[in-house]
Design a protein around this motif. Structure first.
Motif, PDB file in Angstrom:
ATOM      1  N   ARG A 123       0.897  -1.263   0.027  1.00 45.48           N
ATOM      2  CA  ARG A 123       0.029  -0.108   0.050  1.00 45.48           C
ATOM      3  C   ARG A 123       0.969   1.126  -0.084  1.00 45.48           C
ATOM      4  N   ARG A 124       0.384   2.259  -0.819  1.00 43.98           N
ATOM      5  CA  ARG A 124       1.290   3.555  -0.659  1.00 43.98           C
ATOM      6  C   ARG A 124       1.418   4.091   0.617  1.00 43.98           C
ATOM      7  N   ALA A 125       2.524   4.323   0.960  1.00 42.90           N
ATOM      8  CA  ALA A 125       2.935   4.940   2.023  1.00 42.90           C
ATOM      9  C   ALA A 125       3.212   6.435   2.021  1.00 42.90           C
ATOM     10  N   GLY A 126       2.562   7.153   3.210  1.00 41.13           N
ATOM     11  CA  GLY A 126       2.656   8.919   3.173  1.00 41.13           C
ATOM     12  C   GLY A 126       4.225   9.295   3.168  1.00 41.13           C
ATOM     13  N   PHE A 366      -0.397  -0.644  12.287  1.00 37.84           N
ATOM     14  CA  PHE A 366      -0.139   0.680  12.806  1.00 37.84           C
ATOM     15  C   PHE A 366       1.429   0.610  13.150  1.00 37.84           C
ATOM     16  N   LEU A 367       1.913   1.888  12.575  1.00 34.39           N
ATOM     17  CA  LEU A 367       3.283   2.184  12.540  1.00 34.39           C
ATOM     18  C   LEU A 367       3.658   3.565  13.401  1.00 34.39           C
ATOM     19  N   LEU A 368       4.587   3.529  14.510  1.00 33.11           N
ATOM     20  CA  LEU A 368       4.909   4.689  14.928  1.00 33.11           C
ATOM     21  C   LEU A 368       6.401   4.761  14.931  1.00 33.11           C
ATOM     22  N   ASN A 369       7.029   6.006  14.293  1.00 29.63           N
ATOM     23  CA  ASN A 369       8.466   6.192  14.305  1.00 29.63           C
ATOM     24  C   ASN A 369       8.914   7.629  14.792  1.00 29.63           C
ATOM     25  N   ARG A 370      10.077   7.421  15.506  1.00 32.94           N
ATOM     26  CA  ARG A 370      10.483   9.078  15.848  1.00 32.94           C
ATOM     27  C   ARG A 370      11.931   8.919  15.257  1.00 32.94           C
ATOM     28  N   TYR A 430       6.445  10.242  12.997  1.00 32.78           N
ATOM     29  CA  TYR A 430       5.532   9.491  11.965  1.00 32.78           C
ATOM     30  C   TYR A 430       4.904   8.536  12.536  1.00 32.78           C
ATOM     31  N   MET A 431       3.586   8.664  12.023  1.00 29.69           N
ATOM     32  CA  MET A 431       2.763   7.575  12.282  1.00 29.69           C
ATOM     33  C   MET A 431       1.690   7.315  11.188  1.00 29.69           C
ATOM     34  N   ARG A 432       1.399   6.026  11.030  1.00 24.42           N
ATOM     35  CA  ARG A 432       0.576   5.520   9.761  1.00 24.42           C
ATOM     36  C   ARG A 432      -0.201   4.367  10.376  1.00 24.42           C
ATOM     37  N   GLY A 433      -1.485   4.559   9.937  1.00 25.47           N
ATOM     38  CA  GLY A 433      -2.508   3.564  10.291  1.00 25.47           C
ATOM     39  C   GLY A 433      -3.415   2.921   9.137  1.00 25.47           C
ATOM     40  N   VAL A 434      -3.462   1.653   8.943  1.00 25.11           N
ATOM     41  CA  VAL A 434      -4.269   0.994   8.126  1.00 25.11           C
ATOM     42  C   VAL A 434      -5.393   0.368   8.515  1.00 25.11           C
ATOM     43  N   ALA A 435      -6.501   0.347   8.208  1.00 27.58           N
ATOM     44  CA  ALA A 435      -7.910  -0.537   8.694  1.00 27.58           C
ATOM     45  C   ALA A 435      -8.677  -1.053   7.240  1.00 27.58           C
ATOM     46  N   GLY A 436      -8.781  -2.126   7.130  1.00 25.89           N
ATOM     47  CA  GLY A 436      -9.506  -2.607   6.308  1.00 25.89           C
ATOM     48  C   GLY A 436     -10.402  -3.922   6.273  1.00 25.89           C
ATOM     49  N   ILE A 437     -11.232  -4.241   5.384  1.00 28.20           N
ATOM     50  CA  ILE A 437     -11.960  -5.417   5.477  1.00 28.20           C
ATOM     51  C   ILE A 437     -12.041  -6.022   4.150  1.00 28.20           C
ATOM     52  N   GLN A 456      -6.264   4.551   4.853  1.00 27.10           N
ATOM     53  CA  GLN A 456      -4.961   4.554   5.182  1.00 27.10           C
ATOM     54  C   GLN A 456      -4.759   5.973   5.735  1.00 27.10           C
ATOM     55  N   TYR A 457      -4.096   6.298   6.843  1.00 24.83           N
ATOM     56  CA  TYR A 457      -3.599   7.667   7.304  1.00 24.83           C
ATOM     57  C   TYR A 457      -2.309   7.854   7.919  1.00 24.83           C
ATOM     58  N   SER A 458      -1.841   8.626   7.171  1.00 23.70           N
ATOM     59  CA  SER A 458      -0.249   8.736   7.616  1.00 23.70           C
ATOM     60  C   SER A 458      -0.114  10.396   7.931  1.00 23.70           C
ATOM     61  N   ARG A 459       0.790  10.587   8.927  1.00 20.22           N
ATOM     62  CA  ARG A 459       1.190  11.741   9.457  1.00 20.22           C
ATOM     63  C   ARG A 459       2.552  12.000   9.801  1.00 20.22           C
ATOM     64  N   SER A 460       3.099  12.980   9.342  1.00 18.75           N
ATOM     65  CA  SER A 460       4.574  13.243   9.596  1.00 18.75           C
ATOM     66  C   SER A 460       4.570  14.673  10.302  1.00 18.75           C
ATOM     67  N   ASP A 461       5.274  14.558  11.401  1.00 23.04           N
ATOM     68  CA  ASP A 461       5.288  15.975  12.325  1.00 23.04           C
ATOM     69  C   ASP A 461       6.603  16.351  12.557  1.00 23.04           C
TER      70      ASP A 461
END
Length: 991
Positions: A123-126, A366-370, A430-437, A456-461
């Motif tokens: 899946r495309r990553a932000g 769910f991905l969390l990275n600093r 950075y956080m990225r979450g994916v939820a699907g069915i 998919q939702y990703s956020r880079s702060d």
């Protein structure tokens, strides 16, 4: 699994659910025995030798064998990346790059990170990073320990994946088949200190009747590698030779007996004026008390000698003749502490799982990275001060010279102190979450169809902190005729103090606390990038044809991207000395897409066609900012007979301009006019043939910008203002075509697999900024001069003839073409000592052509930084629990001599009246790695080895000819050499 080539390859099922071992890289026969894997670009279980599209597979085991724990380092070492400049933490810390300092991206075939799409588990990553240029996935986000394998799709795929998949697709696939836990620790330590890397990771997975869950956590530490840690990364020499020989001809510093360092001047004051016969003198303070013995006599010129006598105590005139030039200080101690590879800490947590609900399955990631990174730097800065002659002229003879500096004699001086106040740091969350069915569907004649919908939702702060020098503080010291005490600075508002730039301690960077508080500041900016999208598809077999089932997939994709970059207060106020000012970059884009794919089996088990399949895909894309486009791809996979396969694909791609290319707030910077203006010294250059008649005529034309220049015009002394900004409303989307033709040989029962693929990618309307020099050259070489619109992008002053401003915003240029050959070989055989596996990848680039304008092509291929040939050979021998490995990576010869000759007339420089030869070649360079691993019966695994076994250094070249650090070519291909020889050890335990 339905059998449609290329059906919705961007979906989770594309990332196979069974972890590939080393067999995942083997030939067709071996893959059949262990179960074939699903590679990027196809829903059929294929490997890189049976896929319709060319794919390179990189496994986590290979990274471990080579002693690599960093995703960017491993991916950039592949042949699809090593043949062109890449952005890694070293490059992004030394130059202005998209994503900001410390970022690491991937650019396949050198076409740019914006044109390489990165997927995470299909899946495309932000994007992630700092500053206004964020647009690409930052490889710091996902640790190497979390990756099971990396698939690299080598051809364009916008019809399959959407915008940005121009040069290809990189799919990072994590381990999703764990049942139990693993702990591991890794360390790699150079034999010389500096650049150590450490990694601790843990993971746990659990399978149960209706689903599974996997969790992993990782900590990575990169110690800084500093210039002073390696003698080949410090002290840049002239690195020149006696003509036609290998004998060095550098200027020798008598204080060391070694070639003189030519990095950054320090401890010096430049003096200008008519009394100095039109020359500039450089006075250097004698910090060690020994300059007098190396400059035993004063200059013989009476005027110069008189000014020499007026210099304050301890200052000597240097750079006047050969002896004095040799003792010029050009390497400050600060340079030794400057970061080559930054200090980095990364923290990552990743969880993914799935749970069955009847005929459907819900899943999520769910991905969390600093990332915290720091770069230590230094810089030179300067001011201008009037001296005695000016004061005598204004206030009368005997006024006593400059009341602040004490200098007497010439008209104007410029003091150039140095400082270590030039550090940068970043913290990116950075956080990225994916939820699907997803599930199965059977309706009427459509049996066993698959469907999948996910969001998919990703956020880079990212916060970025920089040391800055205040422009208004430096300005307060320039051209002053009286004390400024009692006034406040106009922008920063600080109470003004008198600063003596010529004080020896100040010149050496030893400022008082009061001076530092007055001149310096630290600011923090913030970059927020958010990406949200929903995607869904449905697909399966439509009907049974004589050669197999006809497959169809239909899908949609809706995405929103948003950026908001707010620089620090000093940058917003355009008050950072020597750096660009900038505004807030903010904007968004929305994308809506629908697509369809077909897999058509044409023939099967007939003469000359054991199997012949056709794949078709098309995608319609509509964007808020760049309009709409339709892309397509056609692929043919023909197995002529057992062991002989041909494959071909042709398709189009589409790239909407990135948000920063559209919305970048105007940034201002400054460049010397002599570095950008092609209209200098025209009479002399026309006589010696270094300028064309067309340029001469255009530059001197009264109809041209500023009314033209005189043929003797030598340039204005001031800098030109460069303004760079986004191109919203002007930019068109990029389009491209990609063609791949390949042959694959897998002789039955031979253990040999061979693939040769020809690739050709052509991009039209490429988005870029030309650079100030490029804009002026384009204008004065245009056949439509002076009405060419490019000539409206700069202003030339009518009175001084100088360039006052250049507007270098993003625009569409003509084209870029990249074509070449990829070779992939693998051989597997049993020996008396165990199973031997040999594999090799080579990329031979035949053309890398960029045309900013139709009649102005540039081809950097073969020049330093762009080798024609790159490759690797790897061998592993497995015997019981033991596995031995040897790896050989190589970068071909690069030669920039012709470029240098084009710019300078020949390969020679004149130094101290001597004609010397410049080295503009980077030789063939190779790196060897060896390792040995042991797997015990109770879950322990130990592996260790040595990278860069023979301590290969980066090639050396003259700083005249290319970018160097020390005298080492500073390119991403040679990062391994920056570390030097290093040992590594990894210990893990499964439970």
């Amino acid at each position: 699994m339905f059998s449609a080539v290329g059906l919705m390859v961007a979906l989770p099922a594309m990332a196979q659910q069974t972890p590939p071992t080393a067999e995942g890289e083997q030939g067709a026969e071996a893959a059949t025995e262990v179960g074939e894997i699903v590679v990027t670009g196809s829903r059929i279980p294929r490997n890189e030798f049976t896929s319709a599209s060319p794919v390179q597979v990189l496994t986590s085991e290979r990274a471990e064998q080579r002693g690599i724990s960093d995703t960017a380092q491993f991916l950039q070492s592949s042949t699809l990346a090593a043949g062109s400049p890449q952005v890694n933490s070293a490059i992004s810390s030394a130059f202005v790059t998209d994503g900001g300092p410390g970022a690491a991206t991937i650019s396949l075939r050198g076409l740019g990170a914006n044109r390489t799409l990165v997927l995470l588990n299909g899946r495309r990553a932000g994007p992630a990073g700092t500053r206004g240029g964020v647009s690409s996935f930052d490889l710091n986000v996902i640790p190497q320990s979390a990756i099971n394998r990396i698939d690299i799709l080598k051809d364009g795929a916008s019809s399959i994946y959407g915008s940005d998949a121009v040069a290809g697709v990189v799919n990072l696939i994590t381990d999703q088949n764990r049942d139990g836990g693993e702990m591991s620790a890794f360390a790699t330590v150079p034999f010389e200190s500096g650049g150590e890397q450490f990694n601790i990771s843990g993971s746990f997975g659990k399978k149960f009747d209706r689903g599974h869950v996997n969790f992993s956590a990782d900590y990575y530490r990169q110690e800084a590698l500093r210039a002073g840690d390696r003698d080949y990364l410090i002290c840049t020499n002239q690195y020149v030779f006696e003509p036609g020989t290998r004998n060095r001809a550098d200027r020798i510093d008598p204080r060391t007996g070694q070639p003189q360092c030519t990095d950054t001047p320090w401890g010096q004051v430049y003096v200008y004026g008519d009394d100095f016969s039109g020359r500039a003198g450089r006075f250097q303070f004698d910090y060690d008390g020994d300059l007098g013995q190396y400059i035993p006599t004063r200059p013989t010129d009476p005027a110069v000698s008189a000014q020499y006598a007026n210099a304050p105590a301890g200052f000597y005139l240097v750079n006047y003749d050969t002896p004095s030039r040799a003792v010029t200080n050009n390497l400050p101690d600060f340079a030794r502490e400057a970061s080559i590879i930054p200090e980095v800490d990364r923290y990552t947590a990743f969880i993914e799982g799935a749970y069955e609900l009847g005929s459907a399955e819900i899943y999520g990631e769910f991905l969390l990275n600093r990332r915290e990174s720091r770069t230590d730097g230094f810089r030179q800065f300067w001011n201008y001060t009037y001296t005695a002659d000016f004061f005598d002229y204004i206030y009368g003879p005997g006024s006593g010279g400059d009341p602040v500096t004490g200098f007497t004699g010439p008209n104007l001086l410029s003091a150039t102190p140095i400082t270590d106040h030039f550090d940068q740091s970043q913290r990116v969350d950075y956080m990225r979450g994916v939820a699907g069915i997803r599930g199965d569907l059977s309706v009427g004649p459509l049996k066993n169809w698959k469907w999948d919908v996910f969001v998919q939702y990703s956020r880079s702060d990212g916060d970025y902190t920089s040391d800055v020098i205040l422009q208004d503080a430096v300005d307060s010291t320039s051209f002053k005729t009286s004390s400024c005490v009692g006034s406040n600075l106009p922008i920063s508002g600080r109470p003004c103090i008198d600063v003596d730039f010529t004080d020896p301690d100040f010149l050496a960077g030893r400022l008082t606390d009061e001076e530092r508080a007055f001149l310096f500041d630290t600011e923090t900016g913030n970059t927020l990038y958010e990406q949200t999208y929903v995607e869904g598809f449905i697909g399966g077999d439509l009907m049974e044809l004589p050669a197999g089932p006809l497959g169809l997939a239909l899908g949609f994709h809706i995405r929103r991207d948003e950026i908001n970059d707010t620089p620090g207060a000093v940058t917003l106020a355009d008050n950072s000395w020597g750096l660009s000012g900038s505004g807030i970059t903010a904007g968004s884009d929305e994308t809506r897409e629908v697509y369809a794919e077909l897999a058509v089996p044409l023939l099967k088990n007939v003469p000359f066609a054991r199997e012949l399949d056709l794949s078709l895909s098309s995608r319609y894309t509509d964007t808020k900012t760049s309009g709409s486009a339709t892309t397509y791809k056609v692929g043919l996979n023909w197995e002529l007979m057992d062991g002989i396969r041909f494959r071909a694909s042709h398709g189009t791609s589409f790239r909407a301009p990135a948000l920063f290319e559209l919305y970048l707030a105007d940034q201002t910077s400054f460049l010397a006019q002599r570095s950008i203006d092609p209209c200098l010294n025209l009479d002399n250059r026309l006589a010696d043939g270094s300028v064309s008649q067309q340029v001469y005529n255009n530059c001197t034309s009264a109809a041209g910008p500023g009314g033209g220049v005189d043929g003797a015009y030598a340039g204005a002394p001031s800098s030109a203002t460069i303004v760079t900004g986004g191109g919203l409303g002007v930019l068109e989307p990029e389009t491209s075509k990609a063609t791949v033709l390949g042959v694959v040989l897998t002789p039955p029962n031979s253990g040999l697999s061979l693939a040769v693929d020809y690739f050709e990618i052509e991009i039209k309307d490429e988005v870029r900024n030309l650079g100030a020099a490029g804009i002026l050259n384009a204008c004065y070489t245009s056949d439509n001069f002076p009405t060419d619109p490019i000539c409206n992008q700069f202003d030339r002053d009518v009175n001084s003839s100088g360039i006052s401003e250049v507007r270098d915003s993003y625009l569409n240029v003509a084209e870029q073409t990249n074509r070449g050959l990829d070779f992939t070989v693998r051989y597997i055989t049993d020996t008396p000592w165990g199973e031997l596996t040999l594999d090799s990848q080579t990329t031979w680039t035949l053309e890398d052509r960029t045309a900013l304008f139709e009649d102005a092509p540039v081809n950097p291929l073969g020049r330093i930084g762009n080798p024609e040939l790159v490759g690797n050979i790897n061998a592993s021998l497995a015997h019981g629990p033991w596995t031995a490995f040897w790896g050989f990576d190589w970068i071909g010869n690069q030669d920039s001599r012709f470029d240098y000759i084009d710019d300078n007339g020949d390969l020679f420089e004149t130094i101290d009246g001597r004609r010397v030869e410049v080295k503009a070649v980077a030789e063939f360079t190779s790196f060897h790695s060896v390792s040995l691993s042991y797997d015990s019966d109770n879950g322990w695994r130990v592996s260790g080895g040595v990278s860069n076994v023979f301590d290969e250094l980066p090639p050396a070249a003259s700083s005249f000819a290319t970018t160097v650090q020390g005298n080492s070519v500073f390119g991403s291909q040679y990062t391994e050499a920056f570390y030097g020889r290093r040992g590594f050890l990894r210990v893990s335990k499964t439970f």
